[in-house]
Design an enzyme around this catalytic site. Structure first.
Site, PDB file in Angstrom:
ATOM      1  N   HIS A  92      76.271  47.263  44.559  1.00 53.37           N
ATOM      2  CA  HIS A  92      77.575  47.854  44.226  1.00 53.37           C
ATOM      3  C   HIS A  92      78.471  46.863  43.470  1.00 53.37           C
ATOM      4  O   HIS A  92      79.461  47.261  42.869  1.00 53.37           O
ATOM      5  CB  HIS A  92      78.285  48.397  45.479  1.00 53.37           C
ATOM      6  CG  HIS A  92      78.827  47.352  46.403  1.00 53.37           C
ATOM      7  ND1 HIS A  92      78.192  46.956  47.561  1.00 53.37           N
ATOM      8  CD2 HIS A  92      79.975  46.624  46.364  1.00 53.37           C
ATOM      9  CE1 HIS A  92      78.914  46.044  48.188  1.00 53.37           C
ATOM     10  NE2 HIS A  92      80.010  45.829  47.474  1.00 53.37           N
ATOM     11  N   ASP A 122      71.229  48.331  48.631  1.00 57.13           N
ATOM     12  CA  ASP A 122      72.440  47.700  48.112  1.00 57.13           C
ATOM     13  C   ASP A 122      72.191  46.246  47.714  1.00 57.13           C
ATOM     14  O   ASP A 122      72.955  45.341  48.051  1.00 57.13           O
ATOM     15  CB  ASP A 122      73.582  47.778  49.121  1.00 57.13           C
ATOM     16  CG  ASP A 122      74.934  47.450  48.474  1.00 57.13           C
ATOM     17  OD1 ASP A 122      75.024  47.485  47.236  1.00 57.13           O
ATOM     18  OD2 ASP A 122      75.897  47.150  49.224  1.00 57.13           O
ATOM     19  N   SER A 198      81.492  40.603  49.059  1.00 58.72           N
ATOM     20  CA  SER A 198      80.229  41.325  48.930  1.00 58.72           C
ATOM     21  C   SER A 198      79.234  40.536  48.083  1.00 58.72           C
ATOM     22  O   SER A 198      79.562  40.060  46.995  1.00 58.72           O
ATOM     23  CB  SER A 198      80.464  42.691  48.278  1.00 58.72           C
ATOM     24  OG  SER A 198      81.195  43.534  49.122  1.00 58.72           O
TER      25      SER A 198
END
Length: 250
Positions: A92, A122, A198
């Site tokens: 992402h 992911d 992230s």
């Protein structure tokens, strides 16, 4: 100060002074008092000092392998995966981009191409075109236990090389990342994970990467705001398998 606190402080001071006076009266001079006898001084635990020292060592060793990644408007983190310039991050973070900009902890900026992306896990890999920084060391996530102390390292809100500390709170969590993606077997951690973290590193005290922080729990009672202390990371064993597959098929 409340009456209770004033009373406690007066009593503690009186006891400390009485100890000092008694020692002097028994023939010990004032200049020979130990540091533990000094009023208000708190002795340091050797074990606490050892843990703090180890944390500093871990941060110094791992930080050079944790980078900042910008892909269009998306800002995240990544970990140097191998010695060929490949960097693993979250899918992402890439968000459909064809190229990204990677900033190393020392401030050098490099362009990077997209090697591959796996939205179901992911995870994604980008390749630095003109740099080969030293890779991080990935550990065996199957040996992680609830209660293990960990550090989350990344670039929250663009603040490069930031570190938060916590523990592994739980294992094998299944979390819906979106309406289309359900992530399974995640680690839950109390280490703060904020926007920009992230794709960064979840590190144990042996400076091994045991996971990649990917998302934070949202609290529906507070309008979907982030729930402090409830973050999730992809286990390192999954990261190694998926990243190696993406690199091998590129």
């Amino acid at each position: 100060m409340s009456r209770m606190r004033r009373t406690w402080a007066f009593a503690a001071t009186a006891v400390a002074l009485a100890g000092v006076t008694g020692a002097i009266g028994c023939g010990e001079s004032a200049d020979r008092k130990t540091t533990a006898q000094v009023v208000g001084e708190v002795p340091t635990s050797p074990s606490a000092t050892a843990v703090q020292t180890q944390m500093v060592k871990v941060i110094r060793r791992v930080s050079p392998a944790v980078v900042q990644i910008e892909c269009g408007r998306s800002l995240g983190s990544g970990i140097v995966f191998d010695g060929r310039g490949d960097v693993v991050t979250n899918a992402h973070v890439i968000d459909g981009a064809r190229s990204c900009t990677v900033t190393l902890p020392v401030g050098d900026t490099h362009s990077a191409s997209i090697v591959g992306s796996d939205a179901t896990h992911d995870l994604a890999v980008v390749h630095l075109r003109d740099a080969t920084p030293a890779p991080a060391t990935f550990g065996d996530s199957s040996k992680v236990q609830v209660g293990d102390m960990v550090l989350a390292m990344g670039n929250p809100l663009g603040l490069r090389s930031s570190v938060t500390q916590g523990i592994v709170s739980s294992l094998d969590r299944n979390v819906a990342e979106s309406q289309k993606v359900d992530l399974s077997a995640l680690m839950q951690t109390s280490a703060e994970i904020n926007p920009g973290n992230s794709g960064g590193a979840l590190v144990d005290l042996s400076w091994r990467i045991i996971g990649i922080p990917t998302l934070t729990a949202l609290d529906p009672e507070f309008g979907g705001a982030q729930a402090p202390g409830i973050g999730f990371a992809i286990p390192s064993n999954v990261v190694r398998i998926i990243a190696s597959s993406l690199i091998g098929s590129s």
